[in-house]
Design a protein around this motif. Structure first.
Motif, mmCIF file in Angstrom:
data_model
loop_
_atom_site.group_PDB
_atom_site.id
_atom_site.type_symbol
_atom_site.label_atom_id
_atom_site.label_comp_id
_atom_site.label_asym_id
_atom_site.label_seq_id
_atom_site.Cartn_x
_atom_site.Cartn_y
_atom_site.Cartn_z
ATOM 1 N N ASP A 1 0.827 -1.204 0.000
ATOM 2 C CA ASP A 1 0.000 0.000 0.000
ATOM 3 C C ASP A 1 0.862 1.254 0.000
ATOM 4 O OD1 ASP A 1 -2.091 -1.706 0.048
ATOM 5 O OD2 ASP A 1 -2.650 -1.367 2.133
ATOM 6 N N LEU A 2 1.917 1.224 0.799
ATOM 7 C CA LEU A 2 2.794 2.392 0.844
ATOM 8 C C LEU A 2 3.494 2.580 -0.493
ATOM 9 C CD1 LEU A 2 3.715 4.557 2.809
ATOM 10 C CD2 LEU A 2 5.685 3.142 3.376
ATOM 11 N N TRP A 3 3.861 1.494 -1.098
ATOM 12 C CA TRP A 3 4.535 1.552 -2.402
ATOM 13 C C TRP A 3 3.601 2.144 -3.455
ATOM 14 C CZ3 TRP A 3 8.594 2.265 -4.969
ATOM 15 C CH2 TRP A 3 8.792 1.799 -6.267
ATOM 16 N N ALA A 4 2.319 1.792 -3.389
ATOM 17 C CA ALA A 4 1.366 2.379 -4.331
ATOM 18 C C ALA A 4 1.384 3.901 -4.195
ATOM 19 C CB ALA A 4 -0.038 1.841 -4.068
ATOM 20 N N GLU A 5 1.590 4.365 -2.962
ATOM 21 C CA GLU A 5 1.605 5.803 -2.708
ATOM 22 C C GLU A 5 2.926 6.421 -3.200
ATOM 23 O OE1 GLU A 5 0.432 6.370 1.410
ATOM 24 O OE2 GLU A 5 1.300 8.388 1.333
ATOM 25 N N GLY B 1 17.475 -0.806 -3.769
ATOM 26 C CA GLY B 1 17.790 -0.825 -2.334
ATOM 27 C C GLY B 1 17.280 0.421 -1.632
ATOM 28 N N GLN B 2 17.419 1.556 -2.281
ATOM 29 C CA GLN B 2 16.944 2.813 -1.681
ATOM 30 C C GLN B 2 15.429 2.804 -1.527
ATOM 31 O OE1 GLN B 2 18.797 5.407 -4.566
ATOM 32 N NE2 GLN B 2 20.402 6.015 -3.130
ATOM 33 N N ARG B 3 14.764 2.244 -2.541
ATOM 34 C CA ARG B 3 13.299 2.176 -2.454
ATOM 35 C C ARG B 3 12.897 1.333 -1.252
ATOM 36 N NH1 ARG B 3 12.300 0.387 -8.720
ATOM 37 N NH2 ARG B 3 13.585 2.054 -9.558
ATOM 38 N N ILE B 4 13.530 0.175 -1.143
ATOM 39 C CA ILE B 4 13.173 -0.730 -0.052
ATOM 40 C C ILE B 4 13.443 -0.059 1.285
ATOM 41 C CG2 ILE B 4 13.818 -2.896 1.057
ATOM 42 C CD1 ILE B 4 14.141 -4.097 -1.704
ATOM 43 N N ARG B 5 14.583 0.628 1.385
ATOM 44 C CA ARG B 5 14.897 1.274 2.650
ATOM 45 C C ARG B 5 13.884 2.364 2.987
ATOM 46 N NH1 ARG B 5 20.462 2.970 1.725
ATOM 47 N NH2 ARG B 5 20.416 1.311 0.162
ATOM 48 N N ALA B 6 13.520 3.163 1.974
ATOM 49 C CA ALA B 6 12.546 4.234 2.228
ATOM 50 C C ALA B 6 11.212 3.642 2.692
ATOM 51 C CB ALA B 6 12.345 5.068 0.966
ATOM 52 N N LEU B 7 10.788 2.561 2.050
ATOM 53 C CA LEU B 7 9.496 1.967 2.403
ATOM 54 C C LEU B 7 9.531 1.367 3.796
ATOM 55 C CD1 LEU B 7 8.686 0.292 -1.008
ATOM 56 C CD2 LEU B 7 7.480 2.214 0.032
ATOM 57 N N LEU B 8 10.620 0.686 4.108
ATOM 58 C CA LEU B 8 10.711 0.073 5.439
ATOM 59 C C LEU B 8 10.724 1.160 6.505
ATOM 60 C CD1 LEU B 8 13.318 -2.790 4.896
ATOM 61 C CD2 LEU B 8 10.864 -3.008 5.220
ATOM 62 N N TRP B 9 11.435 2.237 6.223
ATOM 63 C CA TRP B 9 11.547 3.280 7.227
ATOM 64 C C TRP B 9 10.213 4.009 7.399
ATOM 65 C CZ3 TRP B 9 13.950 4.417 11.337
ATOM 66 C CH2 TRP B 9 13.910 5.715 11.862
ATOM 67 N N ASP B 10 9.632 4.444 6.287
ATOM 68 C CA ASP B 10 8.398 5.217 6.400
ATOM 69 C C ASP B 10 7.217 4.346 6.812
ATOM 70 O OD1 ASP B 10 9.981 7.264 5.649
ATOM 71 O OD2 ASP B 10 8.800 7.895 3.920
ATOM 72 N N GLY B 11 7.349 3.032 6.583
ATOM 73 C CA GLY B 11 6.236 2.153 6.954
ATOM 74 C C GLY B 11 6.480 1.441 8.267
ATOM 75 N N ARG B 12 7.406 1.949 9.057
ATOM 76 C CA ARG B 12 7.837 1.183 10.234
ATOM 77 C C ARG B 12 6.719 0.870 11.201
ATOM 78 N NH1 ARG B 12 9.735 6.211 10.042
ATOM 79 N NH2 ARG B 12 9.536 7.626 11.810
ATOM 80 N N ARG B 13 5.750 1.766 11.290
ATOM 81 C CA ARG B 13 4.658 1.489 12.222
ATOM 82 C C ARG B 13 3.871 0.251 11.831
ATOM 83 N NH1 ARG B 13 2.527 6.139 14.958
ATOM 84 N NH2 ARG B 13 4.358 7.272 15.660
ATOM 85 N N ALA B 14 3.546 0.177 10.545
ATOM 86 C CA ALA B 14 2.764 -0.975 10.086
ATOM 87 C C ALA B 14 3.594 -2.246 10.201
ATOM 88 C CB ALA B 14 2.323 -0.765 8.639
ATOM 89 N N LEU B 15 4.887 -2.113 10.020
ATOM 90 C CA LEU B 15 5.736 -3.299 10.071
ATOM 91 C C LEU B 15 5.790 -3.874 11.475
ATOM 92 C CD1 LEU B 15 8.542 -2.183 7.657
ATOM 93 C CD2 LEU B 15 6.548 -3.598 7.246
ATOM 94 N N LEU B 16 5.503 -3.024 12.431
ATOM 95 C CA LEU B 16 5.467 -3.498 13.808
ATOM 96 C C LEU B 16 4.420 -4.593 13.971
ATOM 97 C CD1 LEU B 16 7.152 -2.398 16.109
ATOM 98 C CD2 LEU B 16 5.099 -1.298 16.954
ATOM 99 N N THR B 17 3.281 -4.411 13.324
ATOM 100 C CA THR B 17 2.245 -5.445 13.404
ATOM 101 C C THR B 17 2.791 -6.766 12.904
ATOM 102 O OG1 THR B 17 0.623 -3.753 12.883
ATOM 103 C CG2 THR B 17 -0.116 -6.030 12.777
ATOM 104 N N ALA B 18 3.526 -6.700 11.806
ATOM 105 C CA ALA B 18 4.102 -7.924 11.248
ATOM 106 C C ALA B 18 5.029 -8.574 12.265
ATOM 107 C CB ALA B 18 4.852 -7.603 9.961
ATOM 108 N N THR B 19 5.879 -7.762 12.858
ATOM 109 C CA THR B 19 6.847 -8.303 13.808
ATOM 110 C C THR B 19 6.150 -8.878 15.031
ATOM 111 O OG1 THR B 19 8.391 -6.633 13.043
ATOM 112 C CG2 THR B 19 8.908 -7.718 15.107
ATOM 113 N N LEU B 20 5.146 -8.165 15.495
ATOM 114 C CA LEU B 20 4.440 -8.641 16.679
ATOM 115 C C LEU B 20 3.653 -9.914 16.373
ATOM 116 C CD1 LEU B 20 3.268 -5.335 18.331
ATOM 117 C CD2 LEU B 20 4.965 -6.955 19.150
ATOM 118 N N ALA B 21 3.114 -9.987 15.156
ATOM 119 C CA ALA B 21 2.430 -11.221 14.780
ATOM 120 C C ALA B 21 3.420 -12.371 14.818
ATOM 121 C CB ALA B 21 1.824 -11.086 13.385
#
Ligand SMILES: Nc1ncnc2c1ncn2[C@@H]1O[C@H](COP(=O)(O)OP(=O)(O)OP(=O)(O)O)[C@@H](O)[C@H]1O
Ligand SMILES: Nc1ncnc2c1ncn2[C@@H]1O[C@H](COP(=O)(O)OP(=O)(O)OP(=O)(O)O)[C@@H](O)[C@H]1O
Ligand SMILES: [Mg+2]
Ligand SMILES: [Mg+2]
Lengths: 250, 234, 259, 234, 259
Positions: free
Chosen positions: B125-129, B142-162
């Motif tokens: 979803d973030l990538w679509a944006e 690599g830069q794209r992936i880093r930007a997405l991981l960083w800016d999407g860090r909140r949502a990624l927390l759900t993944a990690t917690l799951a």
């Protein structure tokens, strides 16, 4: 045959692992029209299922626990059906040298003396209780890095021992049917102390009106009968017979 | 119902009596699960982002497989790892079987697809944006992936917690590779399985309640620290 | 604004960290029978078009005529379905020397300062230097007071300003702008126009879509009039504004009904 | 390594010989898991959307608990359901223990938090997009949830598929409440556990491969039908 | 356009399924020392303001002066941090009779037709009727050719048209518009203006933010000039455009620097 009547019986893993059920159940169905559904669990859990009325009968091998169960009124009576025996399994090269031991106690002493790895079920099951009684008979309080209680079923204990190349006590049936032997071998057996009695206990219908006491009784009759005797005594794995029928007809 | 209440009582009792065995088991559970989550996140998060960012021939298949692997049966994973680590297996010489390391390896295999799959969805979803912007700026993969991981860090927390939840509640695999050896590899879930097979259902339920409380506590702490669900989406 | 002009004149050179003197020009850009389709439907084309080395091209046309699609096609964001697009340089190099301001500004979930600095970070500029230059640019476009605000909370006009600064900071050789002043107030529009003219003077080629006739007149050196997905009329700005050749362009200029 | 290859061989053999027992087990696995997914989706998806749409006092706590429940240990769930359904439990009269229904109930409890949590995350992003519009249009709470579920259906598929994966790979709970009774409640995972305990590791692994193949097949079919990952985000 | 005017005149009445004759008026709207804050920072206010029963209010002001925030505050989208906002009717009823066109159009993941019909569906209008009326409106705003296109792929201007149709279809009593014509071409702008004037004639109160001076002059009956988060000047359009009272408004009108 006509639509079978269904009853449930809790059995221990070691019984299920023996493969005997695959022989008995079709015969029971044929002779009595009863479809027996086996719920395979640990001894403690099997008795617990019986006490709660979730099964109609139990088939277990833990004398003391069975008597407690009866004393509490959960079962109507206890009927001994058959026995097999426990065996000591260990690495083929037998570092503790138990193969030549005189008795089970002697064998265990040697294991303890050699500090050879020993995997224990550690789960309060019939097998585990038997093992503990053997240790105490040998006058040893097993502890230390070589003694590994794993808190799991027979299969898991055998798998663990196989991976660790450790000693382990097993019932003969589970051992013979076990497929992951790798370097393990049967090293010691035959001591009468290693007897393993299976008993059948129908659940008390007075406490649980819904249990199929009628079926449980019909099953018991079959289990102590001639056909059962023939099948149990004749059951072989790799040419070895596993169980000895010892029910007494009333 | 009585049993359930008794279970709750047991849990309470266990905790307040500060049973040292219990705390040992809890510590092992946390150690194994947190390590597994760290490793799995280090693999799964970039993998999820990578899948979101890249268009390639087998993408749909890969994602379907990943989704399917989310449900990797623990017992199968346990077996697989067991066969790899057992003395006759290829990694037998390492002597890892029945150690916490083996349990961590099994859990990593189980939760990596979960983390990758959930993070893939969030990142997609973030990538679509961000798509047009990052492409326009000629950002490398690599830069794209880093930007997405960083800016999407909140949502990624759900993944990690799951992933954490799955790891700490897992029993089938670690039983096989860890062996639930007392004072060595026993964790909460294998202790629960043990007590269950003993028929000590109330005690087992009590341990279960302790486990759930632990998972809730970790979740709350992390949500609290990260401030998710408090501030707006980022 | 005079200080701006000085800095901006070197905009294009700034973007190129090495070999500015001898480097190959990016332009001309040549489109030949270029088409863009979405799920089979023709969006624009076929378009034949050459963008020369310098100039300020204004793209005009009714809503839905394909302005955005054409800009995206040239910038490489829209897949070409048929025809060819050729820069004077190999595609990968050409891609590095462009910037684009989107019709709907895309805000990263970062502060204004970090958003503007981001293109520099992508090229490996050290963070502190990138921040300093970003702060500079933020002030130029009128975002000096909003440096540490998260970009997504900016007002509509502020977002457009951010997008502009972000596009200009890298000193692109060609800059595509898609209605960049649509939400700006009068003063901001003039200021941005000055910045754009300065950039052009500094050597940046500009291609911009707008619906603002006044702005088009003020800025254009060349006009592309799109109509129904095709370049309906094109030519020097002077001629076009004085007397559009086609009736559609004439009608469009008068804000009349174009059917 | 050999064992692993043997396992693959076994899987292949099992499938091509069309072993009727195997197909019976597969059918039961699918029946139980698909039913559980249906029920859990009917609860979890609206719940996820509801949590995304509503701001209330205990929201953060609720979400943290939900995340934690994602890792609900199957054994504990199994125990809990067992105690409820046991003849001496409150719902004993229904006689559901050791039936497929009991297994479905346990699985619903396990996967509902997972589905709710993942869908909550997906819906939260969509809600951030739609928030102003739906509020402005004065949509009722139910209408908001419906709009989000409908427009976000693609992302919700991931949630549902994650639930399915978890359900079909689950063993701890259904072992306790289903009993793995031959020809009655045995499913793939309990069969795998059984074979493992018999030391038939290759056969168990073979069944595991069958299970994974099944999960992949279901995922691919559903992705294929829905066209996710093919078309743009919606 | 003449057919439009006829239909539009009944716009406001359409929205109200019952008791149109006797119903209480929604307006005036009164703001008293209203303030909006975000994480402690004052965005606008304190604002004292009364919106009368009829008229066409144009909200003007530099970028970031708080136009959007003010409109959202009145519409109930922005939380009030201090002060009061009072409609002539209880809040829940008042909320039903308004519509809002956002500065950045929000597109649902649906077709154009379904997007425009959505507000009607929310009120329980049968789907077929809603679709028919939506098709009607799509044609009016110039989206007749795009009925079955997914809304998110529309061009910038087309999205604004969709948003307008979606806001008008319910026949609101008051309509807030935030720079609704920013991305529209000349002709579309005129057409939308006609539609808005027709709606006003039909009894719809309109409050609209715009940066387009020409448009402001053409439409306004009343002007609110925002500056630094406050209503800096307000009054009848005629007077304001002829001679703004404050120097800031004067400078703004001339597109000069307002500091
Ligand atoms: N994926 C798509 N599918 C179908 N039609 C599309 C798609 N993408 C764009 N279009 C249509 O193509 C046409 C051209 O769009 P484009 O955005 O280029 O217009 P524009 O000239 O920029 O308009 P505006 O002035 O409104 O921004 C529009 O009518 C749009 O609806
Ligand atoms: N959450 C927030 N935190 C901090 N500042 C904010 C926040 N939201 C808005 N602002 C600021 O408040 C100011 C007013 O914004 P608003 O969107 O109302 O301006 P506007 O008058 O509509 O401007 P424009 O003409 O550019 O649309 C802007 O400077 C904006 O950056
Ligand atoms: Mg456009
Ligand atoms: Mg605004």
């Amino acid at each position: 045959p006509a639509r079978a009547e269904v009853m449930r019986m809790a059995v221990t893993t070691s019984f299920e692992n023996s493969g005997l059920a695959d022989v008995l159940l079709p015969a029971i169905r044929e002779d009595t029209g009863i479809e027996v559904q086996l719920v395979v669990v640990g001894t403690g859990q099997a008795l617990r299922l019986g006490a709660a009325g979730d099964v109609d009968a139990v088939l277990v091998h833990a004398r003391a626990a069975e008597e407690e169960f009866l004393a509490a009124g959960h079962g109507t009576h206890r009927r001994e059906i058959m026995y097999n025996d426990f065996v000591l399994i260990g690495p083929q090269d037998d570092p503790a040298g138990i193969a030549g031991a005189e008795s089970a106690a002697e064998a265990l002493k040697r294991i303890a003396a050699a500090q050879a790895l020993f995997v224990s079920r550690g789960d309060d099951s019939g097998t585990h209780k038997k093992e503990l009684s053997l240790w105490s008979a040998a006058g040893i309080d097993p502890a230390g890095g070589w003694y590994r209680p794993i808190g799991a079923g027979m299969g898991a204990a055998l798998n663990t021992a196989s991976a660790m190349n450790a000693y382990v006590m097993s019932d003969r049936a589970s051992w013979l049917n076990f497929g992951n032997k790798s370097d393990l071998a049967l090293l010691f057996a035959g001591d009468p102390a290693l007897f393993n009695q299976y008993a059948y206990i129908p659940v008390n219908p007075a406490l649980h009106p819904h249990v199929r006491a009628d079926l449980a009784l019909r099953l018991e009759e079959w289990l102590v009968g001639a056909r059962a005797k023939e099948l149990i005594n004749g059951y072989r794995v790799n040419g070895e017979s596993l169980f000895v029928f010892n029910a007494v007809s009333k | 119902m009585d049993s359930i209440l008794q279970g709750l009582g047991q849990a309470f009792w266990l905790i307040i009596t500060f049973d040292p065995d219990l705390y040992e088991i809890i510590a092992m559970s946390l150690r194994v699960s947190l390590s597994a989550v760290l490793v799995a996140s280090a693999i799964g998060l970039p993998l999820g982002a990578w899948l979101a960012v890249n268009r390639f021939r087998w993408r749909r298949t890969t994602i379907a497989v990943l989704n399917a692997l989310m449900g990797l049966p623990p017992v199968v994973v346990g077996l697989f790892v067991y066969l790899l680590l057992s003395r006759s297996g290829p990694f037998g010489v390492l002597g890892l079987l029945f150690t916490p390391s083996a349990m961590i390896i099994a859990q990593v295999i189980i939760i990596t697809p979960l983390i990758a799959s959930i993070s893939h969805q969030a990142i997609r979803d973030l990538w679509a944006e961000y798509h047009d912007l990052l492409i326009s700026m000629n950002a490398t993969r690599g830069q794209r992936i880093r930007a997405l991981l960083w800016d999407g860090r909140r949502a990624l927390l759900t993944a990690t917690l799951a992933g954490f939840g799955r790891a700490i509640g897992e029993v089938g695999a670690i039983m096989i590779v860890g062996g639930s050896i007392e004072h060595s590899t026993r964790v909460l879930t294998t202790a629960i399985a043990l007590e269950t097979s003993k028929g000590n259902l109330e005690f087992a339920l009590g341990l279960g309640v302790v486990l759930i409380a632990l998972a809730v506590a970790v979740n709350m702490t992390i949500h609290g620290l990260s401030g998710t669900e408090r501030a707006p989406a980022w | 604004m005079s200080t701006l002009a000085g800095t901006l004149a070197t905009g294009a050179a700034q973007g190129c960290e090495a070999g500015a003197g001898t480097r190959q020009p990016l332009l001309p850009l040549v489109l030949e029978r270029a088409e863009a389709r979405a799920r089979g439907k023709l969006l624009i084309g076929p378009v034949d078009l050459t963008l020369g080395r310098s100039g300020f091209t204004i793209v005009m046309g009714p809503n839905g005529s394909g302005k955005t699609t054409l800009l995206r096609l040239m910038h490489g964001l829209q897949r070409l379905s048929a025809g060819t697009i050729r820069w004077n340089l190999p595609e990968p190099i050409a891609r590095k020397r462009q910037a684009y301001v989107f019709q709907a500004p895309i805000m990263m979930r970062r502060s204004v300062l970090d958003s503007i600095a981001y293109p520099l970070l992508l090229r490996g500029t050290p963070r502190s230097e990138a921040r300093a230059r970003a702060a500079d640019w933020a002030v130029r476009v009128g975002l000096g007071a909003a440096l540490h605000r998260p970009a997504p909370v900016l007002s509509g006009g502020e977002k457009q300003k951010l997008a502009l600064a972000r596009a200009l900071i890298g000193g692109p050789e060609i800059l595509f702008l898609d209605e960049p002043c649509a939400n700006l107030d009068g003063r901001a529009t003039r200021e941005i126009e000055t910045i754009l003219l300065d950039a052009r003077a500094g050597g940046t080629r500009i291609v911009m879509a707008t619906h603002d006739m006044g702005q088009a007149r003020r800025l254009a050196s060349e006009v592309l009039f799109l109509y129904g997905g095709r370049v309906h009329e094109s030519g020097a700005a002077k001629g076009f504004f004085a007397a559009p050749e086609t009736p559609e362009a004439r009608a469009f200029m008068n804000g009349e009904i174009v059917e």
